[in-house]
Design an enzyme around this catalytic site. Structure first.
Site, PDB file in Angstrom:
ATOM      1  N   GLY A  11     -25.153   2.092 -28.132  1.00 14.99           N
ATOM      2  CA  GLY A  11     -26.076   0.989 -27.902  1.00 14.99           C
ATOM      3  C   GLY A  11     -25.992  -0.074 -28.972  1.00 14.99           C
ATOM      4  N   HIS A  69     -28.466   7.606 -23.659  1.00 18.84           N
ATOM      5  CA  HIS A  69     -29.778   7.641 -24.290  1.00 18.84           C
ATOM      6  C   HIS A  69     -30.632   8.725 -23.632  1.00 18.84           C
ATOM      7  CE1 HIS A  69     -28.541   4.092 -26.225  1.00 18.84           C
ATOM      8  NE2 HIS A  69     -29.304   3.193 -25.644  1.00 18.84           N
ATOM      9  N   ARG A 117     -32.502   6.092 -33.343  1.00 18.38           N
ATOM     10  CA  ARG A 117     -31.055   6.219 -33.146  1.00 18.38           C
ATOM     11  C   ARG A 117     -30.642   7.630 -33.556  1.00 18.38           C
ATOM     12  NH1 ARG A 117     -28.661   2.545 -30.233  1.00 18.38           N
ATOM     13  NH2 ARG A 117     -29.199   0.797 -31.591  1.00 18.38           N
ATOM     14  N   LYS A 134     -39.294  -4.748 -26.502  1.00 17.97           N
ATOM     15  CA  LYS A 134     -38.555  -5.005 -25.259  1.00 17.97           C
ATOM     16  C   LYS A 134     -39.021  -4.039 -24.178  1.00 17.97           C
ATOM     17  CE  LYS A 134     -34.122  -6.580 -27.225  1.00 17.97           C
ATOM     18  NZ  LYS A 134     -32.723  -6.160 -27.454  1.00 17.97           N
ATOM     19  N   ARG A 162      -9.919 -15.116 -29.715  1.00 19.42           N
ATOM     20  CA  ARG A 162      -9.191 -14.006 -30.326  1.00 19.42           C
ATOM     21  C   ARG A 162      -8.784 -12.945 -29.309  1.00 19.42           C
ATOM     22  NH1 ARG A 162     -14.359 -11.564 -33.597  1.00 19.42           N
ATOM     23  NH2 ARG A 162     -15.286 -10.381 -31.880  1.00 19.42           N
ATOM     24  N   CYS A 191     -31.210  -1.369 -21.652  1.00 16.41           N
ATOM     25  CA  CYS A 191     -30.810  -0.078 -21.078  1.00 16.41           C
ATOM     26  C   CYS A 191     -31.887   0.983 -21.233  1.00 16.41           C
ATOM     27  CB  CYS A 191     -29.497   0.395 -21.686  1.00 16.41           C
ATOM     28  SG  CYS A 191     -29.468   0.394 -23.487  1.00 16.41           S
TER      29      CYS A 191
END
Length: 305
Positions: free
Chosen positions: A134, A229, A222, A200, A14, A103
């Site tokens: 993010g 961040h 968030r 993570k 696409r 990140c």
């Protein structure tokens, strides 16, 4: 200014034919195929774990060094997980595949590495305040849409400023309203009631620092910020480390910019970190709750780090 002789842009069908700018010239996007990696020296992957698992090993087989930005290979034995300012030595002996950490992990570890080298980290507690970028462009669109509508619909009540109607016209990708709100969830919840993002940070930090038993606790949220961040970080070290020594170490640390003049209201903020390669560090102070403790605040551009 990345030293590219020939740039090849690969994406799904696409996107084929789109023109993207790099270093003053435009380049056409090609459809991703296994043969696309013939003659490629370095392949930068950032299309999600499924694509990385399918095409990463194929690119290596065809002679490319793959630097992968997904979670696909981060914890795999034999694949170096590298932050250039933190553990470049991990690149030695790579087998063609290099993983790029999450990140949030990078933003934390760039300033923590010089402190670890000086006094050895015993424990890390981190709370993240993560921008919507993010979660991708659709999450940014959700914040933009919700914020505009909320400003028109808000009214004062006993609960404070509230809105009556559902805000997002766009298909929401975040689990709750993000405009004028904080969502204490980044990624999905796991069996231990932590989110995947939180684990993570735990597992990647241990691998990068080569400290498998390092005590780490993370809470990831968030926030309604478009880019960059921020993180509140508390560390406990084995050896004493004064605030002044920590400031000196961070002043000369690679990839770090010290912004620590609280009396003048100068401290790291996402609005200043966005668009920069450095991680901004400030609010450095003693953590009085432990013997060898420091607290600090960091902000870093999650799209650039």
């Amino acid at each position: 200014r990345f030293p590219v002789g020939k740039l090849r842009l690969l994406a799904s069908e696409r996107s084929t034919g789109r023109q993207l700018a790099f270093n003053g010239s435009r380049h056409r996007v090609e459809a991703l195929r296994k043969r696309s990696f013939d003659g490629v020296d370095v392949a930068l992957f950032s299309a999600g774990a499924a694509r990385s698992l399918e095409f990463g090993p194929e690119a290596v087989k065809r002679g490319a060094v793959v630097v992968d930005n997904s979670s696909a290979f981060r914890m795999k034995d034999g694949v170096p997980l590298v932050v250039p300012e933190v553990n470049p030595q991990a690149l030695r002996g790579h087998q063609g595949l290099v993983a790029n950490p999450n990140c949030s992990t990078i933003v934390m570890l760039v300033p923590l590495k010089p402190l670890h080298d000086a006094a050895r980290l015993r424990r890390i507690i981190v709370s993240t305040y993560q921008s919507v970028s993010g979660a991708g462009a659709k999450a940014m669109a959700q914040l933009y849409e919700e914020a505009g509508r909320a400003l028109k619909q808000m009214k004062m009540s006993a609960r404070g400023w509230t809105v009556d109607a559902k805000l997002a016209k766009v298909s929401p990708v975040l689990p709750a309203q993000i405009a004028f709100n904080v969502i204490p969830q980044v990624d999905v919840f796991l069996a231990n009631r932590s989110t995947r993002e939180e684990m993570k940070m735990v597992n990647e930090t241990r691998k990068i620092l080569e400290e498998p038993d390092l005590a780490i606790s993370a809470t990831c949220a968030r926030v309604p910020v478009f880019v960059a961040h921020s993180e509140a970080v508390w560390i406990e070290t084995e050896r004493p480390l004064s605030v002044e020594d920590a400031r000196r170490l961070l002043q000369r640390a690679p990839g770090v910019r010290l912004v620590d003049a609280a009396a003048a209201s100068r401290y790291p903020m996402p609005v200043d970190a966005a668009g920069r390669d450095e991680v901004l560090v400030g609010r450095i102070r003693k953590d009085e709750s432990v013997a060898n403790g420091l607290a600090l605040w960091v902000s870093g551009d999650n799209l650039r780090k």
